[in-house]
Design a protein around this motif. Structure first.
Motif, short mmCIF file in Angstrom:
data_model
loop_
_atom_site.label_atom_id
_atom_site.label_comp_id
_atom_site.label_asym_id
_atom_site.label_seq_id
_atom_site.Cartn_x
_atom_site.Cartn_y
_atom_site.Cartn_z
N ARG A 105 67.29 39.53 86.76
CA ARG A 105 68.56 39.47 87.48
C ARG A 105 69.72 40.04 86.66
NH1 ARG A 105 72.56 40.42 88.97
NH2 ARG A 105 74.07 39.30 90.25
N ALA A 106 69.79 39.70 85.38
CA ALA A 106 70.91 40.17 84.56
C ALA A 106 70.88 41.69 84.37
CB ALA A 106 70.90 39.47 83.20
N GLN A 107 69.68 42.27 84.47
CA GLN A 107 69.55 43.71 84.25
C GLN A 107 69.42 44.49 85.56
OE1 GLN A 107 66.00 43.56 81.84
NE2 GLN A 107 67.17 43.65 79.94
N ALA A 108 69.50 43.80 86.69
CA ALA A 108 69.23 44.44 87.97
C ALA A 108 70.20 45.58 88.25
CB ALA A 108 69.29 43.40 89.10
N TRP A 109 71.51 45.30 88.12
CA TRP A 109 72.48 46.34 88.43
C TRP A 109 72.48 47.48 87.42
CZ3 TRP A 109 73.90 47.62 92.84
CH2 TRP A 109 74.18 46.70 93.85
N PRO A 110 72.39 47.21 86.11
CA PRO A 110 72.28 48.35 85.19
C PRO A 110 71.08 49.24 85.47
CG PRO A 110 72.87 46.37 83.98
CD PRO A 110 72.56 45.94 85.37
N ILE A 111 69.93 48.61 85.79
CA ILE A 111 68.73 49.41 86.11
C ILE A 111 68.94 50.17 87.42
CG2 ILE A 111 66.30 49.26 86.76
CD1 ILE A 111 66.01 46.94 84.82
N GLY A 112 69.45 49.48 88.44
CA GLY A 112 69.64 50.12 89.74
C GLY A 112 70.64 51.26 89.68
N LEU A 113 71.76 51.04 88.99
CA LEU A 113 72.76 52.10 88.90
C LEU A 113 72.27 53.27 88.06
CD1 LEU A 113 76.02 49.98 88.49
CD2 LEU A 113 75.24 51.24 90.51
N THR A 114 71.48 52.97 87.04
CA THR A 114 70.91 54.06 86.23
C THR A 114 69.97 54.92 87.06
OG1 THR A 114 71.07 52.74 84.21
CG2 THR A 114 69.56 54.61 84.18
N LEU A 115 69.11 54.24 87.84
CA LEU A 115 68.13 54.99 88.63
C LEU A 115 68.76 55.63 89.87
CD1 LEU A 115 65.15 55.73 88.81
CD2 LEU A 115 64.77 53.63 90.12
N GLY A 116 69.39 54.80 90.71
CA GLY A 116 69.98 55.33 91.94
C GLY A 116 71.19 56.22 91.69
N GLY A 117 72.09 55.74 90.82
CA GLY A 117 73.26 56.55 90.52
C GLY A 117 72.91 57.83 89.81
N GLY A 118 71.92 57.78 88.92
CA GLY A 118 71.48 59.00 88.23
C GLY A 118 70.90 60.02 89.19
N MET A 119 70.12 59.56 90.18
CA MET A 119 69.54 60.48 91.16
C MET A 119 70.64 61.10 92.03
SD MET A 119 66.35 60.85 90.70
CE MET A 119 66.07 61.77 92.20
N ILE A 120 71.61 60.30 92.44
CA ILE A 120 72.70 60.83 93.27
C ILE A 120 73.52 61.85 92.47
CG2 ILE A 120 74.86 60.23 94.44
CD1 ILE A 120 73.55 57.56 95.19
N ALA A 121 73.81 61.53 91.21
CA ALA A 121 74.59 62.45 90.38
C ALA A 121 73.84 63.76 90.15
CB ALA A 121 74.94 61.78 89.05
N ALA A 122 72.53 63.65 89.86
CA ALA A 122 71.73 64.86 89.64
C ALA A 122 71.65 65.71 90.91
CB ALA A 122 70.34 64.47 89.16
N ALA A 123 71.45 65.04 92.07
CA ALA A 123 71.38 65.78 93.33
C ALA A 123 72.71 66.47 93.63
CB ALA A 123 71.00 64.84 94.47
#
Length: 388
Positions: free
Chosen positions: A151-169
């Protein structure tokens, strides 16, 4: 003779108007001085058909070369670097970018450009997953209980994965304008929305604001969770329609982006609405065939057909027919199939195949006969034009 691709580029660059292009094509096919062609012989393709995925034989040829090149590069890199090395994905991402500078930026090959964009997205995804696995303390075994500890790492992991994909796209799109990246960004954004819903539900359980569900209540919880894909599908669909309305003639890259957004939004909309309409059990997947389920399923299919015809998007209708054919029609015709001895799968193929052929052969005529009488002129003037 000037080919269709050159004429399409002339329209995009403002050299010709779409009507002038159609007139030139009609003149070339009918011969000089023969006048306009009859309706059945004139180029009456839907504007949706201008979203072509293949640019010609050379495009296919180059696509085969890209598959061979990157397959060989992947095997070679795995032989040189360890399997979990951080170097493999960046090399493949850089290679796809370099090849795209020629294939996409200069030659504008459609199929090859789409494949390169997906290769770049896959390489970025692999790079992000490897980075997350090394940067965060993930459990060795992932299950319902081990995930609660994240739970404590959920948002850092999610933003790294999802946000990274959106930024790269977004970065790749700004450079190469490849429409399929709209789908990549939409899927990543949908994943972030799912993560937000799960985290919110987890926090409400932990705080006591929501009672923990009993085993017999799990189906109800999962049914309520269908609101997430439904809302995401509606949002993606709304963006796609907005892009379509800005480009009624489908001449810019934004309408091509709308094509891919419709492909993504269709299953997100169809699955929740299908379950809500038919009362399908989420855990078992069973549907009780009955008059109510059959009527609601028919109404949903009619609704999606009308929407697809109105906005002139077969890309919205195709996933819908596939889903209803593979899931809905199976359960609803299973009883009839058992009584007649015909396998359910055969009936599905007959029904869906007939519908696809019908709409594929007479799409514009069906649009003209159905959409024009039921919609007011003010709405028709904002939708993609209906061919005469």
């Amino acid at each position: 003779m000037i080919d269709d691709e050159t004429l399409a580029r002339a329209v995009r660059q403002g050299i010709l108007e779409p009507g002038q292009r159609d007139a030139l094509i009609a003149l070339a096919r009918g011969g000089a001085g023969s006048g306009p062609l009859p309706e059945d012989e004139s180029p009456s393709l839907s504007v949706d058909d201008q979203m072509r995925l293949v640019g010609g034989g050379n495009d296919i040829f180059v696509t085969v070369g890209i598959v061979l090149l990157f397959s060989g590069a992947l095997f070679a890199l795995r032989a040189v670097f360890p399997p979990d090395s951080l170097a493999i994905a960046p090399v493949l991402a850089l290679a796809s970018w370099i090849v795209a500078e020629i294939v996409t930026r200069q030659k504008r090959m459609r199929l090859s450009s789409t494949l390169l964009a997906l290769a770049f997205s896959g390489a970025v995804l692999s790079m992000l997953v490897t980075f997350i696995a090394r940067s965060f303390e993930l459990p060795q075994t992932l299950n319902a209980f081990s995930l609660l500890a994240l739970r404590a790492q959920a948002w850092p992991i999610g933003l790294t994965l999802g946000g990274g994909m959106i930024a790269a796209a977004a970065l790749y799109f700004l450079r190469f304008k490849v429409p399929v990246l709209a789908a990549v960004a939409a899927i990543a954004a949908t994943g972030l929305a799912f993560l937000g819903a799960v985290v919110l539900y987890h926090d409400r359980l932990v705080s006591g604001a929501t009672a923990a569900p009993a085993p017999e209540q799990l189906a109800e919880v999962l049914s309520n969770a269908l609101a997430v894909p439904l809302v995401c599908g509606l949002a993606i669909f709304a963006v796609a329609v907005m892009l379509d309305l800005r480009d009624r003639e489908r001449q810019t890259v934004w309408s091509d982006c709308a094509f891919w957004l419709h492909v993504v939004s269709a299953p997100l909309l169809v699955h929740p609405l299908f379950i809500l309409a038919t009362g399908q059990e989420v855990l078992s997947g069973r549907i009780e065939p009955g008059v109510t389920a059959g009527v609601l399923l028919a109404l949903m299919m009619v609704m999606f057909v009308l929407v697809a015809l109105a906005i002139d998007r077969r890309s919205l209708l195709a996933p819908t027919l596939a889903y209803f054919g593979s899931v809905g029609i199976y359960y609803l015709v299973n009883g009839a199939a058992n009584s007649t001895g015909i396998p359910p799968f055969a009936l599905i193929l007959i029904v869906v195949g007939a519908v696809v052929i019908l709409f594929g052969a007479g799409w514009q005529r069906i649009r003209r006969l159905i959409i024009r009488p039921i919609l007011p002129t003010s709405v028709l003037n904002r939708l993609p034009p209906i061919k005469a």
